[in-house]
Design a protein around this motif. Structure first.
Motif, PDB file in Angstrom:
ATOM      1  N   ILE A 187     -21.602  15.929  10.352  1.00 25.20           N
ATOM      2  CA  ILE A 187     -22.469  16.887   9.959  1.00 25.20           C
ATOM      3  C   ILE A 187     -22.702  17.829  11.786  1.00 25.20           C
ATOM      4  N   ASN A 188     -23.702  17.371  12.256  1.00 29.16           N
ATOM      5  CA  ASN A 188     -24.303  17.585  13.185  1.00 29.16           C
ATOM      6  C   ASN A 188     -22.854  17.870  14.095  1.00 29.16           C
ATOM      7  N   ALA A 189     -21.816  16.098  14.233  1.00 32.99           N
ATOM      8  CA  ALA A 189     -20.837  16.011  14.504  1.00 32.99           C
ATOM      9  C   ALA A 189     -20.006  17.335  14.926  1.00 32.99           C
TER      10      ALA A 189
ATOM     11  N   THR B 180     -32.100  13.910  12.731  1.00 31.36           N
ATOM     12  CA  THR B 180     -32.243  12.402  11.959  1.00 31.36           C
ATOM     13  C   THR B 180     -32.975  11.943  11.700  1.00 31.36           C
ATOM     14  N   ALA B 181     -34.144  12.027  12.751  1.00 33.80           N
ATOM     15  CA  ALA B 181     -35.640  12.718  11.824  1.00 33.80           C
ATOM     16  C   ALA B 181     -35.497  12.985  10.643  1.00 33.80           C
ATOM     17  N   THR B 182     -35.676  14.020  10.302  1.00 31.69           N
ATOM     18  CA  THR B 182     -36.002  14.705   8.800  1.00 31.69           C
ATOM     19  C   THR B 182     -35.117  13.986   8.152  1.00 31.69           C
ATOM     20  N   MET B 183     -34.055  13.790   7.952  1.00 28.90           N
ATOM     21  CA  MET B 183     -32.945  12.752   7.223  1.00 28.90           C
ATOM     22  C   MET B 183     -33.567  11.424   6.682  1.00 28.90           C
TER      23      MET B 183
ATOM     24  N   ILE C 293     -31.852  20.775   4.867  1.00 33.41           N
ATOM     25  CA  ILE C 293     -30.229  20.810   3.646  1.00 33.41           C
ATOM     26  C   ILE C 293     -29.514  19.872   3.759  1.00 33.41           C
ATOM     27  N   SER C 294     -29.308  18.493   4.733  1.00 29.44           N
ATOM     28  CA  SER C 294     -28.395  17.569   4.109  1.00 29.44           C
ATOM     29  C   SER C 294     -29.837  16.434   3.218  1.00 29.44           C
ATOM     30  N   LEU C 295     -31.128  16.633   3.423  1.00 32.96           N
ATOM     31  CA  LEU C 295     -31.360  15.678   2.355  1.00 32.96           C
ATOM     32  C   LEU C 295     -31.508  16.157   1.652  1.00 32.96           C
ATOM     33  N   PHE C 296     -31.525  17.357   1.491  1.00 34.53           N
ATOM     34  CA  PHE C 296     -31.363  18.387  -0.546  1.00 34.53           C
ATOM     35  C   PHE C 296     -29.949  17.498  -0.622  1.00 34.53           C
TER      36      PHE C 296
END
Length: 265
Positions: free
Chosen positions: A39-41, A75-78, A125-128
């Motif tokens: 997603i970041n890329a 990345t850290a959040t995920m 959001i990605s984690l959710f």
């Protein structure tokens, strides 16, 4: 602290998950990191936001990729957030880790505050989304054969290679993909590792041996080359290979863990 949101932190979390809890958790974490990185890329490739440039800002390292969003923060959040959602890590520890990563990126002069907040939002959001996809992915991958995982493991470095020069830590990713391509089929074929319920003392011994060898690999890689590209390629390739094959095989042989065959006896 910034390493908790990049290759070093990911490698340690992946290793501990694999050795202590098994491949299911480890590959779930790896997939989560790949998900948020993709997603970041995609965002980085769509538009470019310059990095901080000011005479009073001391920049640790010049980076060409877009400043927004902060990949380390996302990345850290995920990564650590996944461990919290899965009840392996208290939420307060994850919050502290993410906060420290964000502060470190400001301290190093490589991000603006909005980059960090954007990375945090994308990570959450990605984690959710990922946690709702995870049960489906686990069921689907559980039904795959050895040949599927063999093809998948060899496809990883092929997919990672074109992006090695395009993004930060690209050669770390490629090296890790090569380590997976070699180590994952060997582990599946010869070990079928399964973490055993052993005493705390044996768990400490297992972790000490595993992380000690990882530290040795990084040290040797630095001796072999002072150039960042080959050093990262060698270090991450050997480190991931050690994590997924020789270390599990050694732990099973030492009685610190079991193979599937031993578990079924």
């Amino acid at each position: 602290m910034t390493q908790l949101g990049s290759g070093g932190g990911i490698a340690i979390a992946f290793a501990l998950a694999f050795w202590l809890k098994g491949r299911k958790l480890a590959w779930s974490l790896a997939s989560a990191v790949i998900f948020v990185t993709a997603i970041n890329a995609a965002i980085w490739s769509l538009f470019y936001v310059p990095r901080p440039q000011h005479p009073q800002i001391s920049v640790y390292k010049q980076l060409d990729v877009s400043s927004f969003p902060s990949g380390h923060t996302g990345t850290a959040t995920m990564l650590w957030g996944s461990l919290t959602v899965l009840s392996y890590l208290p939420a307060v520890i994850t919050v502290c880790i993410v906060a420290l990563v964000m502060l470190s990126r400001i301290y190093l002069g490589v991000h603006y505050l909005m980059d960090l907040l954007g990375g945090l939002a994308i990570g959450l959001i990605s984690l959710f989304i990922y946690q709702r996809l995870l049960p489906v992915l686990v069921r689907w991958f559980s039904g795959r054969t050895f040949h599927f995982f063999l093809v998948l493991s060899f496809a990883l470095p092929i997919v990672a290679f074109p992006a090695a020069d395009a993004f930060p830590d690209g050669w770390e990713v490629f090296g890790a993909a090569v380590g997976v391509a070699i180590g994952m089929p060997l582990e599946y074929w010869y070990v079928r590792y399964h973490p055993a319920q052993v005493s705390l003392q044996k768990q400490v011994v297992k972790v000490a041996i595993g992380l000690g060898v990882l530290a040795g690999i990084v040290f040797v890689a630095r001796l072999i080359s002072s150039n960042e590209l080959p050093r990262d390629l060698i270090a991450y390739g050997l480190a991931v290979f050690w994590i997924v094959f020789p270390a599990p095989a050694l732990f099973a042989r030492m009685g610190l863990s079991r193979t599937v065959e031993q578990r079924l006896r």
